[in-house]
Write an enzyme that holds these catalytic residues in place. Structure first.
Site, PDB file in Angstrom:
ATOM      1  N   MET A  81     -16.008  15.114 -20.518  1.00 53.22           N
ATOM      2  CA  MET A  81     -17.415  15.197 -20.894  1.00 53.22           C
ATOM      3  C   MET A  81     -18.043  13.810 -21.002  1.00 53.22           C
ATOM      4  SD  MET A  81     -17.183  18.569 -23.353  1.00 53.22           S
ATOM      5  CE  MET A  81     -18.647  18.249 -24.279  1.00 53.22           C
TER       6      MET A  81
ATOM      7  N   ASN B 209     -29.692  20.019 -29.814  1.00 55.25           N
ATOM      8  CA  ASN B 209     -29.980  18.793 -29.051  1.00 55.25           C
ATOM      9  C   ASN B 209     -31.388  18.835 -28.461  1.00 55.25           C
ATOM     10  OD1 ASN B 209     -29.735  20.540 -26.877  1.00 55.25           O
ATOM     11  ND2 ASN B 209     -28.823  18.969 -25.566  1.00 55.25           N
TER      12      ASN B 209
ATOM     13  N   ASN C  49      -6.308  19.922 -31.032  1.00 54.34           N
ATOM     14  CA  ASN C  49      -6.888  18.803 -31.752  1.00 54.34           C
ATOM     15  C   ASN C  49      -5.766  18.046 -32.470  1.00 54.34           C
ATOM     16  OD1 ASN C  49      -9.435  17.551 -32.583  1.00 54.34           O
ATOM     17  ND2 ASN C  49      -8.768  18.079 -34.643  1.00 54.34           N
ATOM     18  N   ARG C  50      -6.040  16.778 -32.771  1.00 51.70           N
ATOM     19  CA  ARG C  50      -5.025  15.979 -33.469  1.00 51.70           C
ATOM     20  C   ARG C  50      -4.642  16.675 -34.774  1.00 51.70           C
ATOM     21  NH1 ARG C  50      -6.055  11.755 -36.508  1.00 51.70           N
ATOM     22  NH2 ARG C  50      -8.183  11.786 -35.751  1.00 51.70           N
ATOM     23  N   THR C  51      -5.633  17.084 -35.531  1.00 47.87           N
ATOM     24  CA  THR C  51      -5.333  17.914 -36.694  1.00 47.87           C
ATOM     25  C   THR C  51      -5.551  19.376 -36.291  1.00 47.87           C
ATOM     26  OG1 THR C  51      -7.574  17.428 -37.431  1.00 47.87           O
ATOM     27  CG2 THR C  51      -5.810  16.278 -38.547  1.00 47.87           C
TER      28      THR C  51
ATOM     29  N   GLY D  95     -14.295  18.605 -32.429  1.00 47.77           N
ATOM     30  CA  GLY D  95     -15.460  18.033 -33.101  1.00 47.77           C
ATOM     31  C   GLY D  95     -16.745  18.664 -32.595  1.00 47.77           C
TER      32      GLY D  95
ATOM     33  N   ALA E 165     -18.741  17.962 -30.115  1.00 47.63           N
ATOM     34  CA  ALA E 165     -18.869  18.184 -28.673  1.00 47.63           C
ATOM     35  C   ALA E 165     -18.172  19.484 -28.263  1.00 47.63           C
ATOM     36  CB  ALA E 165     -18.284  17.004 -27.902  1.00 47.63           C
TER      37      ALA E 165
ATOM     38  N   GLY F 142     -18.494  13.529 -16.861  1.00 51.95           N
ATOM     39  CA  GLY F 142     -19.507  14.401 -17.429  1.00 51.95           C
ATOM     40  C   GLY F 142     -20.944  14.063 -17.061  1.00 51.95           C
TER      41      GLY F 142
ATOM     42  N   LYS G 150     -27.204  15.663 -34.274  1.00 50.68           N
ATOM     43  CA  LYS G 150     -27.392  17.036 -33.790  1.00 50.68           C
ATOM     44  C   LYS G 150     -27.293  18.075 -34.896  1.00 50.68           C
ATOM     45  CE  LYS G 150     -25.957  16.039 -29.094  1.00 50.68           C
ATOM     46  NZ  LYS G 150     -25.195  16.439 -27.918  1.00 50.68           N
TER      47      LYS G 150
HETATM   48  O1  SKM Z   1     -27.100  16.489 -25.645  1.00 52.54           O
HETATM   49  C1  SKM Z   1     -27.455  15.326 -24.930  1.00 52.54           C
HETATM   50  C2  SKM Z   1     -28.787  14.819 -25.421  1.00 52.54           C
HETATM   51  O2  SKM Z   1     -29.776  15.797 -25.166  1.00 52.54           O
HETATM   52  C3  SKM Z   1     -29.195  13.533 -24.718  1.00 52.54           C
HETATM   53  C4  SKM Z   1     -28.091  12.574 -24.510  1.00 52.54           C
HETATM   54  C5  SKM Z   1     -28.419  11.199 -24.145  1.00 52.54           C
HETATM   55  O3  SKM Z   1     -29.604  10.889 -23.994  1.00 52.54           O
HETATM   56  O4  SKM Z   1     -27.497  10.371 -24.000  1.00 52.54           O
HETATM   57  C6  SKM Z   1     -26.763  12.951 -24.601  1.00 52.54           C
HETATM   58  C7  SKM Z   1     -26.345  14.298 -25.058  1.00 52.54           C
HETATM   59  O5  SKM Z   1     -25.947  14.223 -26.415  1.00 52.54           O
END
Ligand code: SKM
Length: 277
Positions: free
Chosen positions: A217, A88, A153-155, A131, A133, A241, A67
């Site tokens: 997520m 993305n 976060n851990r750190t 991170g 995400a 998620g 990404k």
């Molecule tokens: O952000 C999304 C991405 O567009 C597609 C995706 C997937 O295909 O598993 C997961 C996410 O990272």
């Protein structure tokens, strides 16, 4: 006339449900398109993107670990992609340039607010992880005006560094997991990849308010370790998620096709297929 071609690039990619989701959306909205999942070697991403678009590809989703590279190679960036520092969704424009967007954050917010009916506005929100995400969803979360947003976060340093970039957008602070010790939150969102290897960050037991909700997520057929933690600690409501995944896809679909598919039945269908395995 050829069907427009789309794909998701990632590594690994076997787990991706994007081809299925976009096929269901296309059927619903009466569009003809091809969408496939492609595993791209690390180090070969930029070349693969160029080849895809030069060959007439129309749009790409990009997942882990590309990404940031997608962000780097985009000729134009949406404001939300610029803020996220990651893309993305890549779209080829008529003039051959590539536009980058990020639909992850809006996907999360739509799942939380529209699908689950959980509030963000005025709430105390805890985000686990600092991170990629977490970075991708911070801007859209802050837009919903939570009373406060704490990123742990851990750190701790990594969390502090991350929130510094978002200070102008709302009440946001960062620190270590221990920071959450004497506080309570209405909404806890797991943006760590910890769930994947079966561990949960070391969280205090009294973290949730009486109506506190927990969102992971990550998704899967089984409740994730964080979801099990939440159930053990009397969360009011818990979700994985999967809805976020479908909502980010819906936003990409909208960018590409100008149509908004109905996400509910698609989530249901994926859930059914996942549980049947
Ligand atoms: O952000 C999304 C991405 O567009 C597609 C995706 C997937 O295909 O598993 C997961 C996410 O990272």
């Amino acid at each position: 006339i050829e069907k427009p071609r789309y794909a998701v690039f990632g590594n690994p990619i076997k787990q991706s449900k994007s081809p299925e989701i976009h096929a269901l959306f296309a059927e619903q909205c009466d569009r003809e398109l091809l969408y496939r999942a492609v595993r791209v070697d690390r180090g070969a991403f930029a070349a693969a993107v160029a080849q895809f678009f030069d060959g007439g590809g129309a749009g790409l989703n990009v997942t882990v670990p590309f990404k940031q590279e997608a962000f780097d190679l985009a000729d134009h960036l949406s404001e939300r992609a610029a803020k996220a520092g990651a893309a993305n969704t890549l779209t080829r424009r008529e003039d051959g340039t590539v536009a980058g967007d990020n639909t992850d954050g809006i996907g999360l917010v739509r799942d939380l607010v529209a699908n689950l009916g959980w509030m963000i506005q005025g709430q105390r929100v805890l985000l686990l992880g600092a991170g990629g995400a977490a970075r991708g969803v911070l801007g859209p979360l802050l837009r919903e005006r939570p009373q406060e947003l704490l990123v742990v976060n851990r750190t701790a340093q990594r969390a502090e560094q991350l929130v510094r970039e978002f200070r102008d957008q709302g009440q946001v602070s960062g620190g270590a997991y221990a920071l959450a010790n004497d506080r309570q939150f209405d909404l806890v969102i797991n943006a760590t990849s910890a769930g994947l290897d079966g561990t949960v960050p070391d969280l205090p037991g009294e973290l949730l308010t009486e109506r506190g909700c927990c969102y992971d997520m990550v998704y899967g057929a089984e409740p994730t370790p964080f979801m099990r933690w939440a159930a053990h600690h009397a969360a009011w409501a818990v979700s994985d998620g999967l809805g976020m995944l479908v909502e980010q896809a819906a936003e990409s679909f909208y960018i590409w096709h100008g149509a908004r598919p109905d996400t509910g039945p698609v989530v249901q269908q994926l859930r059914g297929a996942m549980n049947a395995l």
